[in-house]
Write an enzyme that holds these catalytic residues in place. Sequence first.
Site, PDB file in Angstrom:
ATOM      1  N   ARG A 132      35.284 -10.098 -14.137  1.00 12.10           N
ATOM      2  CA  ARG A 132      35.797 -10.709 -12.719  1.00 12.10           C
ATOM      3  C   ARG A 132      34.649 -10.784 -11.943  1.00 12.10           C
ATOM      4  O   ARG A 132      34.924 -11.393 -11.013  1.00 12.10           O
ATOM      5  CB  ARG A 132      36.639  -9.718 -12.348  1.00 12.10           C
ATOM      6  CG  ARG A 132      36.007  -8.445 -12.160  1.00 12.10           C
ATOM      7  CD  ARG A 132      37.171  -7.155 -11.769  1.00 12.10           C
ATOM      8  NE  ARG A 132      36.638  -5.977 -11.590  1.00 12.10           N
ATOM      9  CZ  ARG A 132      35.878  -5.270 -10.357  1.00 12.10           C
ATOM     10  NH1 ARG A 132      35.801  -5.766  -9.427  1.00 12.10           N
ATOM     11  NH2 ARG A 132      35.599  -3.982 -10.862  1.00 12.10           N
TER      12      ARG A 132
ATOM     13  N   HIS B  63      27.818  -5.088 -11.106  1.00 14.31           N
ATOM     14  CA  HIS B  63      28.648  -5.992 -10.311  1.00 14.31           C
ATOM     15  C   HIS B  63      27.828  -7.085  -9.844  1.00 14.31           C
ATOM     16  O   HIS B  63      28.641  -8.331  -9.501  1.00 14.31           O
ATOM     17  CB  HIS B  63      29.259  -5.172  -9.039  1.00 14.31           C
ATOM     18  CG  HIS B  63      30.152  -4.265  -9.586  1.00 14.31           C
ATOM     19  ND1 HIS B  63      30.992  -3.556  -8.659  1.00 14.31           N
ATOM     20  CD2 HIS B  63      30.432  -3.692 -10.901  1.00 14.31           C
ATOM     21  CE1 HIS B  63      31.803  -2.625  -9.345  1.00 14.31           C
ATOM     22  NE2 HIS B  63      31.476  -2.424 -10.735  1.00 14.31           N
TER      23      HIS B  63
ATOM     24  N   HIS C 147       0.897  -1.151   0.136  1.00 21.80           N
ATOM     25  CA  HIS C 147       0.065   0.081   0.045  1.00 21.80           C
ATOM     26  C   HIS C 147       0.890   1.328   0.118  1.00 21.80           C
ATOM     27  O   HIS C 147       0.485   2.219  -0.735  1.00 21.80           O
ATOM     28  CB  HIS C 147      -1.034   0.187   1.202  1.00 21.80           C
ATOM     29  CG  HIS C 147      -0.238  -0.180   2.590  1.00 21.80           C
ATOM     30  ND1 HIS C 147       0.297  -1.341   3.068  1.00 21.80           N
ATOM     31  CD2 HIS C 147       0.223   0.827   3.400  1.00 21.80           C
ATOM     32  CE1 HIS C 147       0.711  -1.278   4.139  1.00 21.80           C
ATOM     33  NE2 HIS C 147       0.488  -0.115   4.461  1.00 21.80           N
TER      34      HIS C 147
END
Length: 186
Positions: free
Chosen positions: A169, A135, A46
């Site tokens: 990475r 990331h 809500h």
Amino acid sequence: MSEKVYSRIIHNVVSSLHTLGMSEKETTELVNQKDHVIRVVIGADHGGFEAKEALKEYLTELGYRVYDVGTFSKERVDYPDFAVKVAQKVVSGECERGIMIDAMGIGSCMVCNKVRGIRAALCYDRRSVINSREHNNANVLTLGALAHTVDEICELAKLWLETRFAGGRHWARINKMMAVERRNIL
């Protein structure tokens, strides 16, 4: 069921039927070209209802297929009920991404992250939005309606939907994160 709620349900059904009638190619051409997101599920309690309604309209205008899992009024509800619905639409593959709005976004983020396969991120500015995607490959965004204006919520959601996971990475860390979930070691 009130006439207003009924009207919103009809709008969602008609909107969904309209986009379903479009070919995948047509739909892709309308939506952001920065990432491959077409189907977005949104939900709110809500406290986030008004922001969700505005965001739904905004994303639909941008060309996204928006699936609204409620709530459909300002009547008091419990955010976990809707956060779970958002998360389930994402893990089932029905939607590529999900957005959940409650008062501050904290509780919904916690709930969404209880659903296996979800990487929900509570974001509060552009940097956190970009980081959550680049990331962490977040697949659910939670936002706080009390923390942002409707325009800010729309801007943050658009940026989040258009930001790609950087990969590289970050894959190793994502894999470790998901391994924790699979092993249930915490």
